[in-house]
Design an enzyme around this catalytic site. Structure first.
Site, mmCIF file in Angstrom:
data_model
loop_
_atom_site.group_PDB
_atom_site.id
_atom_site.type_symbol
_atom_site.label_atom_id
_atom_site.label_comp_id
_atom_site.label_asym_id
_atom_site.label_seq_id
_atom_site.Cartn_x
_atom_site.Cartn_y
_atom_site.Cartn_z
ATOM 1 N N ASP A 25 11.453 59.791 60.028
ATOM 2 C CA ASP A 25 12.043 61.099 59.727
ATOM 3 C C ASP A 25 11.790 62.102 60.852
ATOM 4 O O ASP A 25 12.644 62.913 61.190
ATOM 5 C CB ASP A 25 11.470 61.673 58.417
ATOM 6 C CG ASP A 25 11.947 60.864 57.223
ATOM 7 O OD1 ASP A 25 12.918 60.092 57.394
ATOM 8 O OD2 ASP A 25 11.341 60.983 56.137
ATOM 9 N N LEU B 128 40.360 33.957 48.547
ATOM 10 C CA LEU B 128 40.069 32.530 48.452
ATOM 11 C C LEU B 128 40.649 31.955 47.179
ATOM 12 O O LEU B 128 40.755 32.655 46.167
ATOM 13 C CB LEU B 128 38.553 32.324 48.423
ATOM 14 C CG LEU B 128 37.785 32.751 49.676
ATOM 15 C CD1 LEU B 128 36.294 32.651 49.439
ATOM 16 C CD2 LEU B 128 38.189 31.877 50.857
ATOM 17 N N GLU C 225 27.691 29.604 50.796
ATOM 18 C CA GLU C 225 27.157 30.970 50.779
ATOM 19 C C GLU C 225 27.256 31.577 49.403
ATOM 20 O O GLU C 225 28.113 31.178 48.613
ATOM 21 C CB GLU C 225 28.001 31.851 51.729
ATOM 22 C CG GLU C 225 27.874 31.442 53.157
ATOM 23 C CD GLU C 225 29.036 31.964 53.990
ATOM 24 O OE1 GLU C 225 29.569 33.043 53.670
ATOM 25 O OE2 GLU C 225 29.405 31.263 54.939
ATOM 26 N N LYS D 92 28.485 34.172 46.816
ATOM 27 C CA LYS D 92 29.678 35.027 46.747
ATOM 28 C C LYS D 92 29.223 36.381 46.208
ATOM 29 O O LYS D 92 28.980 36.540 45.005
ATOM 30 C CB LYS D 92 30.746 34.397 45.852
ATOM 31 C CG LYS D 92 32.051 35.159 45.874
ATOM 32 C CD LYS D 92 33.144 34.343 45.200
ATOM 33 C CE LYS D 92 34.489 35.025 45.240
ATOM 34 N NZ LYS D 92 34.536 36.380 44.753
ATOM 35 N N ASP E 30 29.203 40.023 44.881
ATOM 36 C CA ASP E 30 30.184 40.705 44.031
ATOM 37 C C ASP E 30 30.265 42.188 44.399
ATOM 38 O O ASP E 30 29.633 43.038 43.787
ATOM 39 C CB ASP E 30 29.771 40.538 42.561
ATOM 40 C CG ASP E 30 30.911 40.862 41.629
ATOM 41 O OD1 ASP E 30 32.055 41.043 42.111
ATOM 42 O OD2 ASP E 30 30.673 40.935 40.413
ATOM 43 N N GLU F 37 30.926 41.935 52.754
ATOM 44 C CA GLU F 37 31.020 42.469 51.403
ATOM 45 C C GLU F 37 30.049 43.637 51.269
ATOM 46 O O GLU F 37 28.842 43.469 51.446
ATOM 47 C CB GLU F 37 30.660 41.348 50.418
ATOM 48 C CG GLU F 37 31.084 41.596 49.005
ATOM 49 C CD GLU F 37 32.553 41.213 48.731
ATOM 50 O OE1 GLU F 37 33.297 40.910 49.679
ATOM 51 O OE2 GLU F 37 32.914 41.242 47.544
ATOM 52 N N TYR G 124 30.026 38.274 56.573
ATOM 53 C CA TYR G 124 30.190 36.829 56.389
ATOM 54 C C TYR G 124 31.269 36.190 57.268
ATOM 55 O O TYR G 124 31.510 34.998 57.146
ATOM 56 C CB TYR G 124 30.417 36.489 54.923
ATOM 57 C CG TYR G 124 31.547 37.260 54.252
ATOM 58 C CD1 TYR G 124 32.859 37.133 54.687
ATOM 59 C CD2 TYR G 124 31.287 38.097 53.170
ATOM 60 C CE1 TYR G 124 33.882 37.826 54.075
ATOM 61 C CE2 TYR G 124 32.309 38.803 52.558
ATOM 62 C CZ TYR G 124 33.596 38.661 53.017
ATOM 63 O OH TYR G 124 34.612 39.347 52.421
ATOM 64 N N LYS H 267 32.784 26.763 52.738
ATOM 65 C CA LYS H 267 33.706 26.801 53.883
ATOM 66 C C LYS H 267 33.482 25.574 54.763
ATOM 67 O O LYS H 267 32.322 25.202 55.004
ATOM 68 C CB LYS H 267 33.434 28.052 54.733
ATOM 69 C CG LYS H 267 33.516 29.356 53.979
ATOM 70 C CD LYS H 267 33.009 30.534 54.801
ATOM 71 C CE LYS H 267 32.998 31.806 53.958
ATOM 72 N NZ LYS H 267 32.304 32.917 54.583
ATOM 73 N N LYS I 35 33.529 29.769 41.021
ATOM 74 C CA LYS I 35 33.176 30.910 40.166
ATOM 75 C C LYS I 35 32.231 30.447 39.066
ATOM 76 O O LYS I 35 32.524 29.470 38.363
ATOM 77 C CB LYS I 35 34.447 31.485 39.520
ATOM 78 C CG LYS I 35 35.367 32.183 40.492
ATOM 79 C CD LYS I 35 34.804 33.544 40.889
ATOM 80 C CE LYS I 35 35.820 34.541 41.328
ATOM 81 N NZ LYS I 35 36.705 35.088 40.416
ATOM 82 N N CYS J 105 43.637 52.268 3.310
ATOM 83 C CA CYS J 105 43.152 52.826 4.570
ATOM 84 C C CYS J 105 41.760 53.427 4.379
ATOM 85 O O CYS J 105 41.562 54.245 3.476
ATOM 86 C CB CYS J 105 44.113 53.909 5.056
ATOM 87 S SG CYS J 105 43.490 54.807 6.478
ATOM 88 N N CYS K 186 42.241 57.416 4.695
ATOM 89 C CA CYS K 186 43.033 58.266 3.802
ATOM 90 C C CYS K 186 43.376 57.580 2.478
ATOM 91 O O CYS K 186 44.061 58.148 1.641
ATOM 92 C CB CYS K 186 44.314 58.710 4.495
ATOM 93 S SG CYS K 186 45.488 57.365 4.699
ATOM 94 N N CYS L 216 48.309 51.500 8.374
ATOM 95 C CA CYS L 216 48.342 52.600 7.421
ATOM 96 C C CYS L 216 49.627 53.354 7.743
ATOM 97 O O CYS L 216 49.831 53.757 8.890
ATOM 98 C CB CYS L 216 47.120 53.496 7.638
ATOM 99 S SG CYS L 216 47.310 55.109 6.863
ATOM 100 N N CYS M 69 47.727 60.620 7.686
ATOM 101 C CA CYS M 69 46.387 60.011 7.772
ATOM 102 C C CYS M 69 45.574 60.720 8.859
ATOM 103 O O CYS M 69 45.990 60.797 10.017
ATOM 104 C CB CYS M 69 46.520 58.532 8.103
ATOM 105 S SG CYS M 69 44.958 57.761 8.516
HETATM 106 S S1 IVH Z 1 34.892 34.483 52.920
HETATM 107 C C1 IVH Z 1 39.401 34.060 54.170
HETATM 108 N N1 IVH Z 1 32.402 34.720 52.098
HETATM 109 O O1 IVH Z 1 35.182 36.985 47.891
HETATM 110 C C2 IVH Z 1 38.425 34.370 53.136
HETATM 111 N N2 IVH Z 1 34.070 35.932 50.945
HETATM 112 O O2 IVH Z 1 38.370 35.854 47.308
HETATM 113 C C3 IVH Z 1 37.309 35.197 53.598
HETATM 114 N N3 IVH Z 1 33.225 37.344 49.149
HETATM 115 O O3 IVH Z 1 37.766 38.768 49.397
HETATM 116 C C4 IVH Z 1 36.309 35.408 52.550
HETATM 117 N N4 IVH Z 1 31.104 36.854 49.405
HETATM 118 O O4 IVH Z 1 35.523 39.910 49.152
HETATM 119 C C5 IVH Z 1 33.681 35.083 51.893
HETATM 120 N N5 IVH Z 1 30.160 34.876 51.520
HETATM 121 C C6 IVH Z 1 31.423 35.234 51.328
HETATM 122 C C7 IVH Z 1 31.797 36.141 50.318
HETATM 123 C C8 IVH Z 1 33.140 36.460 50.154
HETATM 124 C C9 IVH Z 1 31.980 37.567 48.710
HETATM 125 C C10 IVH Z 1 34.447 37.958 48.561
HETATM 126 C C11 IVH Z 1 35.374 38.573 49.550
HETATM 127 C C12 IVH Z 1 36.699 37.879 49.372
HETATM 128 C C13 IVH Z 1 36.538 37.220 48.033
HETATM 129 C C14 IVH Z 1 37.224 35.876 48.006
#
Ligand code: IVH
Length: 672
Positions: free
Chosen positions: A38, A84, A114, A116, A118, A171, A223, A287, A311, A405, A408, A423, A428
């Protein structure tokens, strides 16, 4: 200190702060105390104040959030940001692996696995190692420039360790702990909390004022490389290592897997451990690792053939169904809702789940007192999956819909061809209350500050009995309501006053004439221009208008033939409410610019903030095609409460699902 010395010192401070920030926010390895950090930052800020010419956009001092923007500029992605395709089970992953190996004619294949994350996808552009632009994914081709907001994300480097030109993707997300504290602060302030960390992150990055994003503790994992000049990279794993060498935050849990069996083990282990992470993940991304192999496999129209997202299945939990509550909607439909012993599902506490109608209760054999399995469809909307009948004790109570009802006491009827009970008493109280809520809603008269709770209080106290009473509210009465201070009362009265100027279509829609949605209201307003003309219109005149069918025409004529309606309209006019068409301001954004342009969208479930008709109209205005059933051609499903089979199908097909809030946010975004 002279100018030259100041310049040198500023440069030293920037390098130190960038490096300390990198250690702290990217590597999670603080090397100096917060106080020291700081102190250096303060020194930099005060030098930059003294020498404003020396301020640069990439200075660490710029992270605190600059001036609010009037709107977000559009950014074209030179390399489209694709999404994807999804897999939901082992078989689909094995099929993916088989397709890959076939496509590569039996070359050896290895995968980068990797988490995914959110959150929401963003692209970051660097020129000669300096951060110049950050954008949302948007529709994949055109996103929005959110550079100022992204600068507030401390793990995004302002300068890289090499002076490269590159575009990276990742992300942005909100860690679970930040989400919890943000939501408790929101609740304390009486504001609506965010439904989940993803919405919170998206909401924060969509703020025009970067000071808000700066307070939100956002984070990012990078990523992928979108574009890079003059750097030779052979595999995705190498790309991630390179990104981390440049100073980016990459996810350490990435694993290079030599076979699909290894991929499946990785998935299995994260399915079990995901709750321990301090950020949300909704699956695993797989990938093909070697970039030359990726090139050979190529892309479909929507996604790369060389990657897939697995998923996680929706989390299912067991709880008790304590009771069934009935609610009556604006049109008299009675909807049963399960009252559950509170349980946490997919990150939030669930206490209620819609049961849709009596038929569904029978089909699922649901009794009060049952032990039930619940899940959140699309990780959003709670639903009862099934009953654990072997847990029954014999004490469970069969539920029967009442014949009258609950509000009412008039008879409930089942109209031909409908599953719902209704109703049909126009007086009402529940229907009137819901009608008032509809009248003030965003796409109707849009009276801010008149939420459901305020309406319910006004109605219960007998202060408002019909919509005309809203225009005769007095300050004293309003001040006596719960949680209404001087300021809120002023705002409310101003909003009521302002709504008098609305163009006719808002009033027509707000009146809640059966079958007249927002779009039809606009058609009618534009055609008749003043309400008196519409009041006189015959069925023939109405059906002669394109888009107005017999059912609607009949309903309109019946509505305006009621003496109490004529009286209401005269009263509204007397109170100064405008009843003529003012023409519509053309949306500033052209249809092709919109995220929704050419998208096929399906609406399902009950929407709370918009009616189905409004959502449809708005989507169509923005260039979407709204259809009734989910197929592989569907791009997006909007799932309201109690969404059923359409949502299941969307999940199976891996179609993107949004909740209503996300849709409303996107609409707001377009309006800005
Ligand atoms: S690769 C060409 N890697 O998931 C695709 N996506 O539908 C490039 N996401 O839109 C995406 N973690 O928002 C990739 N380790 C990861 C990810 C990731 C989250 C999301 C991203 C993408 C959606 C895939």
């Amino acid at each position: 200190m002279n100018q030259v010395e100041a310049e040198k010192r500023i440069e030293t401070l920037r390098s130190l702060l960038e490096e300390y920030g990198h250690q702290y926010y990217v590597l999670d390895n603080p090397v100096v105390s917060d106080a020291e950090y700081d102190r250096l930052m303060q020194e930099l800020i005060s030098l930059e104040k003294q020498y404003p010419d020396l301020v640069t956009d990439d200075s660490p001092s710029m992270r605190v959030g600059g001036k609010p923007l009037p709107h977000f500029e559009k950014v074209q992605h030179e390399v489209p940001m694709l999404s994807l395709s999804n897999a939901f089970n082992e078989q689909e992953l094995r099929d993916f692996d088989r397709r890959i190996r076939q496509g590569l004619e039996k070359d050896h294949v290895s995968y980068s696995c990797e988490l995914k994350i959110d959150g929401l996808a963003v692209s970051l552009t660097y020129e000669k190692g300096k951060f110049v632009r950050g954008a949302t994914r948007g529709d994949g081709t055109i996103g929005e420039d959110i550079t100022n907001n992204l600068k507030t994300v401390r793990s995004i480097p302002m300068r890289l360790k090499e002076t490269v030109d590159l575009e990276v993707r990742g992300e942005a997300f909100m860690p679970k702990a930040s989400f919890e504290s943000l939501n408790s602060a929101k609740k304390e302030a009486g504001e609506e909390p965010f439904a989940n960390p993803r919405n919170a992150a998206a909401g924060s990055l969509r703020q025009l004022d970067p000071k808000i994003a700066a307070k939100r503790n956002l984070d990012i994992f990078l990523y992928a490389i979108g574009q890079i000049k003059e750097v030779k990279i052979d595999s995705h794993t190498e790309a991630l290592n390179y990104l981390s060498k440049l100073g980016f935050k990459t996810n350490r849990e990435q694993k290079h897997c030599g076979s699909i069996e290894e991929v499946l083990d990785y998935i299995q282990s994260w399915q079990e451990k995901r709750a321990d992470l301090n950020y949300d993940i909704d699956g695993i991304v797989i990938k093909v690792d070697v970039l030359k192999q990726q090139e050979r496999l190529g892309f479909t129209a929507k996604s790369p053939r060389w990657a897939i997202a697995y998923k996680f299945p929706a989390e299912e939990v067991i709880t008790k169904l304590e009771g069934i509550e009935l609610s009556i909607g604006r049109t008299g439909v009675v909807t049963p809702t399960a009252l559950l012993s509170p349980v946490t599902v997919a990150g939030t506490v669930v206490k209620r789940a819609s049961l849709h109608n009596e038929d569904l209760i029978r089909q699922k054999d649901i009794k009060i007192g049952d032990t039930v399995v619940i899940k959140k469809a699309g990780d959003i909307i709670p639903e009862v999956v099934n009953v654990l009948t072997d847990q029954r004790t014999g004490e469970e109570i069969e539920f029967t819909m009442p014949t009258n009802c609950p509000e009412c006491e008039s008879d409930l009827v089942r109209l031909e061809g409908e599953v719902a009970l209704r109703c049909i008493n126009p007086k009402c109280p529940a229907q009137i209350r819901e009608g008032l809520i509809h009248f003030v809603s965003r796409n109707a008269m849009n009276i801010d500050g008149l939420g459901e709770k305020v309406i319910a209080q006004l109605f219960d106290k007998g202060l408002v009995r019909d919509v005309a009473d809203l225009y005769q509210l007095n300050r004293e009465d309003l001040l006596n309501l719960e949680r209404m201070g001087e300021k809120s009362v002023d705002n409310l009265l101003n909003a009521v006053e302002a709504s008098k100027e609305n163009s006719l279509e808002r009033l027509l829609f707000g009146l809640g004439i059966r079958f007249v949605g927002a779009k039809a209201a606009k058609t009618l307003a534009a055609h008749f221009e003043i309400i008196d003309e519409l009041q006189k219109a015959t069925e023939e005149e109405l059906t002669a208008i394109n888009e107005i069918g017999e059912k609607m025409a009949n309903s309109i004529v019946r509505y305006f033939s009621k003496p109490e309606v004529t009286q209401l309209i005269t009263e509204l006019q007397r109170l100064g409410v405008n009843t003529s068409y003012k023409g519509v301001k053309r949306a500033e954004q052209t249809v092709t610019d919109s995220f929704f342009a050419d998208k096929t969208v399906v609406l399902t479930g009950k929407l709370e903030q918009l009616t189905r008709e409004e959502a449809k109209t708005k989507l169509e205005e923005l260039g979407a095609k709204v259809t009734g059933s989910v197929s592989k051609n569907t791009d997006l499903v909007i799932a309201g409460e109690a969404a059923g089979s359409k949502l299941d199908k969307a999940e199976k097909l891996g179609i993107e699902v949004w909740d209503e809030q996300r849709l409303v946010d996107e609409f707001k975004n377009v309006e800005q």
